[in-house]
Write an enzyme that holds these catalytic residues in place. Structure first.
Site, PDB file in Angstrom:
ATOM      1  N   THR A  46       0.853  -1.186   0.000  1.00 50.28           N
ATOM      2  CA  THR A  46       0.000   0.000   0.000  1.00 50.28           C
ATOM      3  C   THR A  46       0.887   1.234   0.000  1.00 50.28           C
ATOM      4  O   THR A  46       1.676   1.442   0.922  1.00 50.28           O
ATOM      5  CB  THR A  46      -0.916  -0.008   1.237  1.00 50.28           C
ATOM      6  OG1 THR A  46      -1.718  -1.175   1.155  1.00 50.28           O
ATOM      7  CG2 THR A  46      -1.804   1.225   1.278  1.00 50.28           C
ATOM      8  N   PHE A  97      -6.412  -6.305  -1.436  1.00 46.05           N
ATOM      9  CA  PHE A  97      -7.567  -6.035  -0.571  1.00 46.05           C
ATOM     10  C   PHE A  97      -7.814  -7.154   0.439  1.00 46.05           C
ATOM     11  O   PHE A  97      -8.925  -7.344   0.911  1.00 46.05           O
ATOM     12  CB  PHE A  97      -8.819  -5.796  -1.424  1.00 46.05           C
ATOM     13  CG  PHE A  97      -8.663  -4.656  -2.403  1.00 46.05           C
ATOM     14  CD1 PHE A  97      -8.739  -3.343  -1.960  1.00 46.05           C
ATOM     15  CD2 PHE A  97      -8.404  -4.892  -3.747  1.00 46.05           C
ATOM     16  CE1 PHE A  97      -8.573  -2.280  -2.846  1.00 46.05           C
ATOM     17  CE2 PHE A  97      -8.230  -3.842  -4.647  1.00 46.05           C
ATOM     18  CZ  PHE A  97      -8.320  -2.528  -4.197  1.00 46.05           C
ATOM     19  N   LEU A  98      -6.774  -7.933   0.733  1.00 42.89           N
ATOM     20  CA  LEU A  98      -6.938  -9.060   1.656  1.00 42.89           C
ATOM     21  C   LEU A  98      -7.256  -8.590   3.068  1.00 42.89           C
ATOM     22  O   LEU A  98      -6.725  -7.593   3.523  1.00 42.89           O
ATOM     23  CB  LEU A  98      -5.622  -9.851   1.750  1.00 42.89           C
ATOM     24  CG  LEU A  98      -4.997 -10.362   0.470  1.00 42.89           C
ATOM     25  CD1 LEU A  98      -3.681 -11.053   0.798  1.00 42.89           C
ATOM     26  CD2 LEU A  98      -5.951 -11.320  -0.202  1.00 42.89           C
ATOM     27  N   LEU A 114     -21.066  -2.448   9.384  1.00 49.63           N
ATOM     28  CA  LEU A 114     -21.903  -1.540  10.169  1.00 49.63           C
ATOM     29  C   LEU A 114     -21.954  -1.984  11.626  1.00 49.63           C
ATOM     30  O   LEU A 114     -22.922  -1.735  12.321  1.00 49.63           O
ATOM     31  CB  LEU A 114     -23.330  -1.498   9.591  1.00 49.63           C
ATOM     32  CG  LEU A 114     -23.528  -0.806   8.243  1.00 49.63           C
ATOM     33  CD1 LEU A 114     -24.999  -0.816   7.848  1.00 49.63           C
ATOM     34  CD2 LEU A 114     -23.025   0.640   8.280  1.00 49.63           C
ATOM     35  N   GLY A 128     -18.509  -0.885  17.772  1.00 55.40           N
ATOM     36  CA  GLY A 128     -17.590  -1.642  18.626  1.00 55.40           C
ATOM     37  C   GLY A 128     -16.695  -0.738  19.443  1.00 55.40           C
ATOM     38  O   GLY A 128     -17.109   0.352  19.858  1.00 55.40           O
ATOM     39  N   CYS A 179      -3.733  -1.807   9.036  1.00 54.86           N
ATOM     40  CA  CYS A 179      -4.142  -1.174   7.780  1.00 54.86           C
ATOM     41  C   CYS A 179      -4.950   0.101   7.971  1.00 54.86           C
ATOM     42  O   CYS A 179      -4.529   1.171   7.540  1.00 54.86           O
ATOM     43  CB  CYS A 179      -4.909  -2.171   6.940  1.00 54.86           C
ATOM     44  SG  CYS A 179      -3.939  -3.651   6.621  1.00 54.86           S
ATOM     45  N   LYS A 204      -8.885  -7.967  15.906  1.00 54.52           N
ATOM     46  CA  LYS A 204     -10.146  -8.564  15.472  1.00 54.52           C
ATOM     47  C   LYS A 204      -9.996 -10.082  15.621  1.00 54.52           C
ATOM     48  O   LYS A 204      -8.874 -10.558  15.843  1.00 54.52           O
ATOM     49  CB  LYS A 204     -10.486  -8.156  14.039  1.00 54.52           C
ATOM     50  CG  LYS A 204      -9.512  -8.692  13.009  1.00 54.52           C
ATOM     51  CD  LYS A 204     -10.022  -8.428  11.610  1.00 54.52           C
ATOM     52  CE  LYS A 204      -9.174  -9.174  10.591  1.00 54.52           C
ATOM     53  NZ  LYS A 204      -9.685  -9.052   9.240  1.00 54.52           N
ATOM     54  N   ARG A 249      -1.171  -5.319  16.286  1.00 51.55           N
ATOM     55  CA  ARG A 249      -0.788  -3.977  15.859  1.00 51.55           C
ATOM     56  C   ARG A 249      -1.989  -3.025  15.878  1.00 51.55           C
ATOM     57  O   ARG A 249      -3.029  -3.321  15.314  1.00 51.55           O
ATOM     58  CB  ARG A 249      -0.141  -4.023  14.471  1.00 51.55           C
ATOM     59  CG  ARG A 249       1.205  -4.735  14.530  1.00 51.55           C
ATOM     60  CD  ARG A 249       1.825  -4.874  13.178  1.00 51.55           C
ATOM     61  NE  ARG A 249       1.039  -5.684  12.274  1.00 51.55           N
ATOM     62  CZ  ARG A 249       1.370  -5.933  11.018  1.00 51.55           C
ATOM     63  NH1 ARG A 249       2.458  -5.405  10.520  1.00 51.55           N
ATOM     64  NH2 ARG A 249       0.611  -6.686  10.259  1.00 51.55           N
TER      65      ARG A 249
HETATM   66  C1  UGA Z   1      -8.558  -4.194   5.941  1.00 52.41           C
HETATM   67  C2  UGA Z   1      -9.505  -4.220   4.728  1.00 52.41           C
HETATM   68  O1  UGA Z   1     -10.770  -4.748   5.109  1.00 52.41           O
HETATM   69  C3  UGA Z   1      -8.910  -5.057   3.598  1.00 52.41           C
HETATM   70  O2  UGA Z   1      -9.761  -4.992   2.456  1.00 52.41           O
HETATM   71  C4  UGA Z   1      -7.523  -4.504   3.231  1.00 52.41           C
HETATM   72  O3  UGA Z   1      -6.895  -5.274   2.229  1.00 52.41           O
HETATM   73  C5  UGA Z   1      -6.649  -4.517   4.469  1.00 52.41           C
HETATM   74  O4  UGA Z   1      -7.266  -3.734   5.503  1.00 52.41           O
HETATM   75  C6  UGA Z   1      -5.310  -3.951   4.092  1.00 52.41           C
HETATM   76  O5  UGA Z   1      -5.232  -2.770   3.757  1.00 52.41           O
HETATM   77  O6  UGA Z   1      -4.339  -4.705   4.020  1.00 52.41           O
HETATM   78  P1  UGA Z   1      -8.035  -5.891   7.964  1.00 52.41           P
HETATM   79  O7  UGA Z   1      -7.232  -4.773   8.563  1.00 52.41           O
HETATM   80  O8  UGA Z   1      -7.463  -7.259   7.916  1.00 52.41           O
HETATM   81  O9  UGA Z   1      -8.465  -5.528   6.453  1.00 52.41           O
HETATM   82  O10 UGA Z   1      -9.346  -6.014   8.848  1.00 52.41           O
HETATM   83  P2  UGA Z   1     -10.904  -5.680   8.719  1.00 52.41           P
HETATM   84  O11 UGA Z   1     -11.642  -6.958   8.725  1.00 52.41           O
HETATM   85  O12 UGA Z   1     -11.191  -4.745   7.647  1.00 52.41           O
HETATM   86  O13 UGA Z   1     -11.147  -4.966  10.138  1.00 52.41           O
HETATM   87  C7  UGA Z   1     -10.472  -3.769  10.489  1.00 52.41           C
HETATM   88  C8  UGA Z   1     -10.959  -3.247  11.829  1.00 52.41           C
HETATM   89  O14 UGA Z   1     -12.277  -2.749  11.729  1.00 52.41           O
HETATM   90  C9  UGA Z   1     -10.986  -4.293  12.946  1.00 52.41           C
HETATM   91  O15 UGA Z   1     -10.440  -3.723  14.126  1.00 52.41           O
HETATM   92  C10 UGA Z   1     -12.454  -4.593  13.109  1.00 52.41           C
HETATM   93  O16 UGA Z   1     -12.783  -5.002  14.417  1.00 52.41           O
HETATM   94  C11 UGA Z   1     -13.071  -3.241  12.789  1.00 52.41           C
HETATM   95  N1  UGA Z   1     -14.479  -3.325  12.322  1.00 52.41           N
HETATM   96  C12 UGA Z   1     -14.779  -3.908  11.149  1.00 52.41           C
HETATM   97  C13 UGA Z   1     -15.493  -2.769  13.109  1.00 52.41           C
HETATM   98  O17 UGA Z   1     -15.241  -2.219  14.206  1.00 52.41           O
HETATM   99  N2  UGA Z   1     -16.783  -2.827  12.639  1.00 52.41           N
HETATM  100  C14 UGA Z   1     -17.110  -3.399  11.467  1.00 52.41           C
HETATM  101  O18 UGA Z   1     -18.307  -3.411  11.101  1.00 52.41           O
HETATM  102  C15 UGA Z   1     -16.076  -3.968  10.700  1.00 52.41           C
END
Ligand code: UGA
Length: 432
Positions: free
Chosen positions: A122, A153-154, A251, A254, A261, A321, A328
């Site tokens: 990124t 986008f993983l 949505l 939390g 990321c 999560k 991190r």
């Molecule tokens: C995120 C993006 O979703 C990926 O598409 C992207 O490729 C990645 O960053 C990156 O740039 O490498 P990631 O950081 O693994 O992925 O995790 P997410 O599942 O997106 O969750 C991120 C944070 O948002 C977590 O702390 C999660 O608890 C929080 N979250 C997520 C919420 O508080 N509410 C939600 O509804 C969804």
């Protein structure tokens, strides 16, 4: 099938490289951290990602996946080279691109025939231009090359299925040749391929992460309104989510978003905008709401306990999560540190992230063996990460073990009505 080079055996490089091998390509994953390469060569996997270990083993055995600390080996063997090195944030939020520059220069000095150099890390918009300039400077023999952008986008925890079944593949290219190679690699996945110029592809990545972070901060801000107005955020977001323009995903209110990321990319995008002469105030607000949300959780603990000092508090979930051991920028760090500052005694449990948590908290907290052991004599239970094993608990046992039955649920895992029925003092996010 192609010979593909992957520079950087971090999260993105390792998962992507392994998945390319799974698709049948011969992949050389390179990292200058020799210890990491030694671990990988001996069958170890330095990160936790469901399914990855087995996939690495399978592809190494099939002779399609190689690990090396030699850039020369990659350049000699591969026409297509992905750069997936770290771009960590500097103090001002900007991405540190020195590793990208080093690798680009290295490839340029070593290449003897055509190379397609693809940025996978990124990076800020216009990095592609810098890579091209760097390669040109060191390319004394005028070897033909192309630069492309192919953002990733993983999501951690579901990275393999995200790779194999992507919503879309974005390729930013400048030539027909580069387009043809990347299309050939990605077409078997059957996903829409969005072909753009390099700058647009670079922006798509930061824009997507910032937009998702914005969604979460919007919902977290909304949770405050729900709490004050006596509404239920779960119902409110359900009602909103049926509108396809809003969508049901992302949505969940939390304790705020974390991970390597969103916080990093959001700050980087704010800086990118600033450098381009635009104050992206909307995104600064997204960041502010996220910080505030963690402290609102701490305030709920304080309100429930009256005095926090000297009390034992159980914490369930430390990783940013579920399904990852990644600590991190985990919200648990700020929350626990704030509680420690008030004199609380923290007993924490996480199914996978305990080792990484030890590196963060040292001996300032106590690490429990399992979810029940940390509850013994606790004045409150703080649920910070929604691991599946916390959804399926014996609430009578929880009640019995605790000194006072206070549950502060940062992820709305429990049903407030059930909890109240059982006699818990229960506080969720954005609901009563
Ligand atoms: C995120 C993006 O979703 C990926 O598409 C992207 O490729 C990645 O960053 C990156 O740039 O490498 P990631 O950081 O693994 O992925 O995790 P997410 O599942 O997106 O969750 C991120 C944070 O948002 C977590 O702390 C999660 O608890 C929080 N979250 C997520 C919420 O508080 N509410 C939600 O509804 C969804």
């Amino acid at each position: 099938m192609r010979d593909i080079g992957m520079i950087g055996a971090g999260y993105v490089g390792l998962v992507t490289g392994t998945c390319f091998a799974e698709m049948g390509h011969r992949v050389f994953v390179m990292d200058n951290n020799e210890e990491k390469i030694r671990v990988l060569k001996s069958g170890g996997v330095p990160i936790y990602e469901p399914g990855l270990e087995g996939m690495i083993k399978r592809n190494v055995e099939a002779g399609r996946l190689f690990f090396t600390s030699s850039l020369q080996e990659v350049v000699d063997n591969c026409e297509v080279i992905f750069i997936a090195v770290g771009t960590p944030p500097r103090d001002n939020g900007e991405a540190d691109l020195s590793a990208v520059e080093r690798v680009s220069a290295g490839i340029a000095k070593m290449m003897k025939g055509y190379k397609l150099i693809v940025e996978k890390s990124t990076v800020p918009v216009q990095t592609g231009k810098w890579i091209k300039r760097t390669v040109s400077m060191f390319n004394r023999n005028n070897v033909p090359f192309d630069v492309a952008s192919n953002p990733e986008f993983l999501r951690e925890g579901s990275a393999i299925s995200d790779f194999l079944k992507p919503d879309r593949v974005v390729i930013g290219v400048e030539t027909e040749r580069a387009s043809k190679i990347l299309r050939e690699i990605y077409e078997p996945l059957g996903a829409p391929i969005v072909e753009t110029d390099i700058e647009s592809a670079e922006i798509i990545k930061h824009a997507s992460n910032s937009f998702l972070a914005m969604k979460i901060s919007f919902v977290n801000a909304l949770s405050v309104i729900c709490e004050r107005a006596g509404a239920d955020i779960k119902k409110v977001t359900e009602g909103m989510g049926y509108d396809p323009r809003i969508g049901k995903l992302f949505l969940e209110a939390g304790v705020g978003f974390g991970g390597f990321c969103f916080p990093k990319d959001l700050r980087a995008f704010i800086r990118i905008a600033e450098k381009l002469g635009y104050d992206f105030g909307l995104l600064r607000e997204v960041e502010r709401i996220n910080e505030e949300q963690k402290m609102r959780f701490v305030a709920k603990v304080r309100e429930a306990l009256w005095n926090v000092g000297g009390k034992k508090i159980a914490v369930w979930g430390l990783s940013f999560k579920p399904n990852t051991d990644d600590m991190r920028f985990a919200p648990s760090i700020d929350i626990i540190n704030a509680l420690l500052k008030e004199g609380a005694e923290i007993h924490a449990y996480d199914p996978i992230a305990m080792d990484n948590a030890r590196r963060v908290f040292g001996d300032t907290i106590v690490y429990g063996e399992d979810k029940y052991s940390v509850l013994e004599g606790a004045y409150a239970l703080c649920l910070i990460t929604e691991w599946d094993e916390f959804k399926d608990v014996d609430l009578d046992r929880v009640m019995e073990l605790m000194e006072t039955p206070i549950v502060i649920d940062g992820r709305n895992v429990f049903d407030p009505a059930v909890m109240k029925d059982k006699g818990f003092y229960y506080v969720g996010v954005g609901r009563r």
